[in-house]
Design an enzyme around this catalytic site. Structure first.
Site, PDB file in Angstrom:
ATOM      1  CG  HIS A  98      29.636  65.298  46.184  1.00 22.97           C
ATOM      2  ND1 HIS A  98      28.369  64.743  46.234  1.00 22.97           N
ATOM      3  CD2 HIS A  98      29.467  66.609  46.451  1.00 22.97           C
ATOM      4  CE1 HIS A  98      27.481  65.692  46.516  1.00 22.97           C
ATOM      5  NE2 HIS A  98      28.137  66.841  46.655  1.00 22.97           N
ATOM      6  CG  HIS A 100      35.387  68.100  48.445  1.00 20.50           C
ATOM      7  ND1 HIS A 100      35.262  67.061  47.558  1.00 20.50           N
ATOM      8  CD2 HIS A 100      36.666  68.043  48.899  1.00 20.50           C
ATOM      9  CE1 HIS A 100      36.409  66.406  47.479  1.00 20.50           C
ATOM     10  NE2 HIS A 100      37.287  66.993  48.279  1.00 20.50           N
TER      11      HIS A 100
HETATM   12  P1  5GP Z   1      39.955  65.366  48.356  1.00 22.48           P
HETATM   13  O1  5GP Z   1      41.314  64.747  48.372  1.00 22.48           O
HETATM   14  O2  5GP Z   1      38.955  64.567  47.566  1.00 22.48           O
HETATM   15  O3  5GP Z   1      39.967  66.811  47.998  1.00 22.48           O
HETATM   16  O4  5GP Z   1      39.500  65.385  49.870  1.00 22.48           O
HETATM   17  C1  5GP Z   1      38.548  64.538  50.421  1.00 22.48           C
HETATM   18  C2  5GP Z   1      38.495  64.863  51.890  1.00 22.48           C
HETATM   19  O5  5GP Z   1      37.376  64.232  52.435  1.00 22.48           O
HETATM   20  C3  5GP Z   1      39.719  64.383  52.668  1.00 22.48           C
HETATM   21  O6  5GP Z   1      40.328  65.492  53.316  1.00 22.48           O
HETATM   22  C4  5GP Z   1      39.149  63.369  53.652  1.00 22.48           C
HETATM   23  O7  5GP Z   1      39.769  63.409  54.912  1.00 22.48           O
HETATM   24  C5  5GP Z   1      37.694  63.760  53.715  1.00 22.48           C
HETATM   25  N1  5GP Z   1      36.778  62.659  53.986  1.00 22.48           N
HETATM   26  C6  5GP Z   1      36.793  61.437  53.390  1.00 22.48           C
HETATM   27  N2  5GP Z   1      35.786  60.681  53.863  1.00 22.48           N
HETATM   28  C7  5GP Z   1      35.124  61.452  54.786  1.00 22.48           C
HETATM   29  C8  5GP Z   1      33.981  61.213  55.618  1.00 22.48           C
HETATM   30  O8  5GP Z   1      33.356  60.148  55.608  1.00 22.48           O
HETATM   31  N3  5GP Z   1      33.605  62.230  56.435  1.00 22.48           N
HETATM   32  C9  5GP Z   1      34.264  63.424  56.469  1.00 22.48           C
HETATM   33  N4  5GP Z   1      33.800  64.355  57.323  1.00 22.48           N
HETATM   34  N5  5GP Z   1      35.339  63.680  55.695  1.00 22.48           N
HETATM   35  C10 5GP Z   1      35.759  62.705  54.862  1.00 22.48           C
HETATM   36 ZN    ZN Z   2      27.750  62.937  45.412  1.00 22.37          ZN
END
Ligand code: 5GP
Ligand code: ZN
Length: 114
Positions: A98, A100
């Site tokens: 999703h 971010h």
């Molecule tokens: P990506 O690697 O997809 O860019 O980063 C995903 C981020 O989401 C990671 O830094 C991870 O720590 C964070 N994250 C994963 N699950 C959760 C959650 O349930 N709550 C929050 N606040 N952060 C999350």
């Molecule tokens: Zn979503």
């Protein structure tokens, strides 16, 4: 109903440490921070990543960047500096599908992140 993790946070089905919310965006602290300031800014609308955004999402994406800038100011890292990053797909090491943006600050970051 999407069972996407961040869609569930948007709907309030899962808790988050919210720092900003408006009609279209939500920002909350990363659950596993890698810097003293580690905030995620997401659209409430589900987009899998930046790769899934269309021209019609231009205003939303611009708003996300301005909210990130404002959150950097509110969290006291504007002057010291900070990083905004979005991971896309497998080679980008995207874990949550999703869109971010990460706001990272409060410590000296590597000049050339991997
Ligand atoms: P990506 O690697 O997809 O860019 O980063 C995903 C981020 O989401 C990671 O830094 C991870 O720590 C964070 N994250 C994963 N699950 C959760 C959650 O349930 N709550 C929050 N606040 N952060 C999350
Ligand atoms: Zn979503």
């Amino acid at each position: 109903m999407s069972d996407c993790l961040f869609c569930r946070i948007v709907r309030g089905e899962l808790p988050s440490d919210k720092v900003f919310e408006n009609e279209s965006l939500l920002a909350f602290r990363d659950i596993n921070p890698i810097a003293p300031v580690h905030i995620l800014v997401i659209p409430k609308k589900h987009l899998t990543s930046l790769a899934a955004a269309g021209r019609e999402d231009g205003a939303l994406l611009g708003e996300m960047l301005l909210v990130l800038r404002d959150l950097a100011e509110k969290n006291g890292v504007s002057e010291s500096g900070y990083r905004v990053v979005t991971n896309i797909g497998a080679d980008g090491a995207q874990q949550v599908n999703h869109l971010h943006f990460h706001l990272l600050g409060g410590r000296k970051l590597q000049a050339r992140p991997e």
